[in-house]
Scaffold this motif. Sequence first.
Motif, PDB file in Angstrom:
ATOM      1  N   PHE A   6      37.411 -41.046  78.514  1.00  0.00           N
ATOM      2  CA  PHE A   6      38.756 -41.317  77.737  1.00  0.00           C
ATOM      3  C   PHE A   6      38.171 -42.038  76.212  1.00  0.00           C
ATOM      4  CE2 PHE A   6      41.944 -44.222  76.148  1.00  0.00           C
ATOM      5  CZ  PHE A   6      43.030 -43.153  76.267  1.00  0.00           C
ATOM      6  N   LYS A   7      37.191 -42.996  76.342  1.00  0.00           N
ATOM      7  CA  LYS A   7      36.881 -43.392  75.208  1.00  0.00           C
ATOM      8  C   LYS A   7      36.006 -42.405  74.339  1.00  0.00           C
ATOM      9  CE  LYS A   7      36.464 -48.330  76.866  1.00  0.00           C
ATOM     10  NZ  LYS A   7      35.423 -49.266  76.855  1.00  0.00           N
ATOM     11  N   ASN A   8      35.311 -41.711  74.668  1.00  0.00           N
ATOM     12  CA  ASN A   8      34.482 -40.586  73.936  1.00  0.00           C
ATOM     13  C   ASN A   8      35.462 -39.522  73.370  1.00  0.00           C
ATOM     14  OD1 ASN A   8      32.286 -42.019  74.510  1.00  0.00           O
ATOM     15  ND2 ASN A   8      31.626 -40.547  76.284  1.00  0.00           N
ATOM     16  N   PHE A   9      36.402 -38.891  74.329  1.00  0.00           N
ATOM     17  CA  PHE A   9      37.361 -37.758  73.922  1.00  0.00           C
ATOM     18  C   PHE A   9      38.094 -38.529  72.628  1.00  0.00           C
ATOM     19  CE2 PHE A   9      39.719 -34.334  75.768  1.00  0.00           C
ATOM     20  CZ  PHE A   9      40.083 -33.776  74.530  1.00  0.00           C
ATOM     21  N   PHE A  10      38.588 -39.751  72.938  1.00  0.00           N
ATOM     22  CA  PHE A  10      39.709 -40.354  71.877  1.00  0.00           C
ATOM     23  C   PHE A  10      39.028 -40.904  70.805  1.00  0.00           C
ATOM     24  CE2 PHE A  10      41.796 -44.158  70.075  1.00  0.00           C
ATOM     25  CZ  PHE A  10      43.107 -43.611  69.976  1.00  0.00           C
ATOM     26  N   LEU A 168      46.489 -36.837  75.138  1.00  0.00           N
ATOM     27  CA  LEU A 168      45.798 -35.460  75.286  1.00  0.00           C
ATOM     28  C   LEU A 168      44.650 -35.920  75.947  1.00  0.00           C
ATOM     29  CD1 LEU A 168      46.478 -32.886  72.237  1.00  0.00           C
ATOM     30  CD2 LEU A 168      47.186 -32.847  74.725  1.00  0.00           C
ATOM     31  N   ALA A 169      43.942 -37.194  75.327  1.00  0.00           N
ATOM     32  CA  ALA A 169      42.523 -37.620  75.820  1.00  0.00           C
ATOM     33  C   ALA A 169      42.704 -37.952  77.432  1.00  0.00           C
ATOM     34  CB  ALA A 169      42.225 -38.627  75.106  1.00  0.00           C
ATOM     35  N   ALA A 175      42.247 -34.507  84.039  1.00  0.00           N
ATOM     36  CA  ALA A 175      41.881 -33.219  84.479  1.00  0.00           C
ATOM     37  C   ALA A 175      40.554 -32.890  84.628  1.00  0.00           C
ATOM     38  CB  ALA A 175      42.517 -32.429  83.390  1.00  0.00           C
ATOM     39  N   ILE A 176      39.634 -33.652  83.871  1.00  0.00           N
ATOM     40  CA  ILE A 176      38.258 -33.604  84.218  1.00  0.00           C
ATOM     41  C   ILE A 176      37.699 -34.104  85.294  1.00  0.00           C
ATOM     42  CG2 ILE A 176      35.979 -34.111  83.249  1.00  0.00           C
ATOM     43  CD1 ILE A 176      37.075 -33.604  80.318  1.00  0.00           C
ATOM     44  N   VAL A 177      38.435 -35.305  85.494  1.00  0.00           N
ATOM     45  CA  VAL A 177      37.752 -36.297  86.685  1.00  0.00           C
ATOM     46  C   VAL A 177      38.566 -35.996  87.821  1.00  0.00           C
ATOM     47  CG1 VAL A 177      37.989 -38.901  87.548  1.00  0.00           C
ATOM     48  CG2 VAL A 177      37.345 -38.166  85.155  1.00  0.00           C
ATOM     49  N   ALA A 178      39.542 -35.363  87.926  1.00  0.00           N
ATOM     50  CA  ALA A 178      40.519 -35.102  89.220  1.00  0.00           C
ATOM     51  C   ALA A 178      39.467 -34.310  90.174  1.00  0.00           C
ATOM     52  CB  ALA A 178      41.560 -34.495  88.880  1.00  0.00           C
ATOM     53  N   PRO A 179      38.897 -33.087  89.715  1.00  0.00           N
ATOM     54  CA  PRO A 179      38.239 -32.347  90.510  1.00  0.00           C
ATOM     55  C   PRO A 179      36.934 -33.228  91.076  1.00  0.00           C
ATOM     56  CG  PRO A 179      38.595 -31.120  88.760  1.00  0.00           C
ATOM     57  CD  PRO A 179      38.790 -32.712  88.328  1.00  0.00           C
ATOM     58  N   ILE A 180      36.411 -34.016  90.433  1.00  0.00           N
ATOM     59  CA  ILE A 180      35.312 -34.698  90.732  1.00  0.00           C
ATOM     60  C   ILE A 180      35.681 -35.783  91.828  1.00  0.00           C
ATOM     61  CG2 ILE A 180      33.586 -36.315  90.083  1.00  0.00           C
ATOM     62  CD1 ILE A 180      33.447 -35.119  87.327  1.00  0.00           C
ATOM     63  N   ASN A 181      37.040 -36.442  91.750  1.00  0.00           N
ATOM     64  CA  ASN A 181      37.418 -37.370  92.589  1.00  0.00           C
ATOM     65  C   ASN A 181      37.557 -36.634  93.926  1.00  0.00           C
ATOM     66  OD1 ASN A 181      37.018 -39.510  91.053  1.00  0.00           O
ATOM     67  ND2 ASN A 181      39.381 -39.287  90.208  1.00  0.00           N
TER      68      ASN A 181
END
Length: 553
Positions: A6-10, A168-169, A175-181
């Motif tokens: 989130f930090k990197n994206f934002f 959006l971030a 959305a990115i983390v959900a599949p990993i979780n």
Amino acid sequence: MRTTIFKNFFFLSAAAILVTTLLISVVMYKGFYRDMRVEVEQEAKYIGAAVDLNGASYLQTIEDIRGDRVTLIASDGTVVFDNRQKPSLMENHLDRPEVAAALTQGSSEGVRMSETLGQQTFYHAIKLADGSILRVANTTSNVYTVAAINLVYVALICLVMLILIWLLAKGQTEAIVAPINRLDLENPLSNQVYDEFSPLLRKLEQQNRLIQETYNTLKRERDEFQSITQNMNEGLIVLNGQGEMLLVNKRAGAIFGKAATGHYLTLNRSAEFREVAEKALQGTPAESQLSQGGRIYHLLAAPSAAGQGSDGQPEGAVVLALDVTEKEETDHLRREFSGNVSHELKTPLTSILGYAEIMKAGIVPQADMPDFAAKIYSEAKRMIALVEDILKLSKLDEGLGEEAHGPVDLQEVCKGVMNRLEAAAEAAQVSLEFDGTEGSQPVYVMGSLPMLDELVFNLCENAIKYNKRPGQVKVTLTAEPVCLTVADTGIGIAREHQERVFERFYRVDKSHSKMTGGTGLGLSIVKHVVKRHGAALELESQQGKGTTIRVCF
């Protein structure tokens, strides 16, 4: 991970917007500045054309109009007109760079600090037809003002964009983390996730298989170890380097009967146990003997072979408690038996040797020789009977007797024994009576015929030998349950002797035994035969009234 993404994206998006805004601002400023130059140049040309057509009086019409600064300068540098300042108050402008350049070149422009306005100003000067110079000026602060007005909207747009980027971030991060979780780490290859994770998931699958195989191996070894240690007949105690109990098997718990956790002294505080444990923890094997609960245990302690600590001491110790009660009792009985055998054999041998020496010396009258020979014969016969009984007991002790191999009709055995003892009973004035099953039906027991015959014979022979004159021996046999009872009307056994009459060479009345020729082993043989056949042995006796012995199969 979620926070980092989130930090990197934002911050990356925010930085991109801020840089873009800054670049747009610079472009806007340059555009505004360029437009201002064009506007000033165009305005100078328009006003100049108007002055050439209408004369200087045209300038009076625009004096009150607020906008760009317009100045008319004579060819000698005198200010003729200025819409922002009174000409009389203004100095000669011939030294102004744009004025001097316009006089020679026809037109000129420049940027400098205005002495009149005190601001950074852009000038465009043109030479009129009459040789005078018309100069139009505009301060750069006007450009800043226009840019600033537009920057407010740009800033608002940036703020809105930053909020959208934040949302959006956050959404993209989820959305990115959900599949990993949602990864199923138990079955890594079943996951449908990013291709970049494929090497990791394959590695996880390999690690899972390795961990499962290792776990199964350890569990199997643990179960095997527990199965062995918990079901062994010896007490097992495992200690760590501090003397705390890591393992106490069931047998050890039954021996010491205390908690199986904590320091080993909570299990047993005896000097023997403490001594072997301390020596083993110091690296020296030790053993000792411990009496506990009426039993005798042989303690064996050894330091752990797993390794040594940094101080050179063993990392633990193992203590074994072996129950040697039966062995000690057997050794005691063997020593006692050896002494008794020596004594029992010595008596008839001494008697035989004495009579033989007298006969050898020739001092026995011829008339007494038969008596001496009879006594020697009697003692030799007694010694042979003793040796035979000793051999029988030895075979029974060593398990060399005939094994139980089939059904034996106990009723026939009893009848046969009573027939063989009939003469001895008559000589002792004892009557024999047998009470068998109705109709002389067979009574079968599983066992060895010679052993069962020896059992009945010894019981009946003892009942005859230790009876009164006249006396009676009654043998009773029942079929359900199968029980053999031998009752006599003899001298009986005192209560204090009843527990020991089955011991080897134990005699209640030694003088009577010597007179009857008893070896003191008959009831011991009976006890062994009963034990070999899994039967129960009972004795009831009252001194002076008789004895009853019952064997139930």
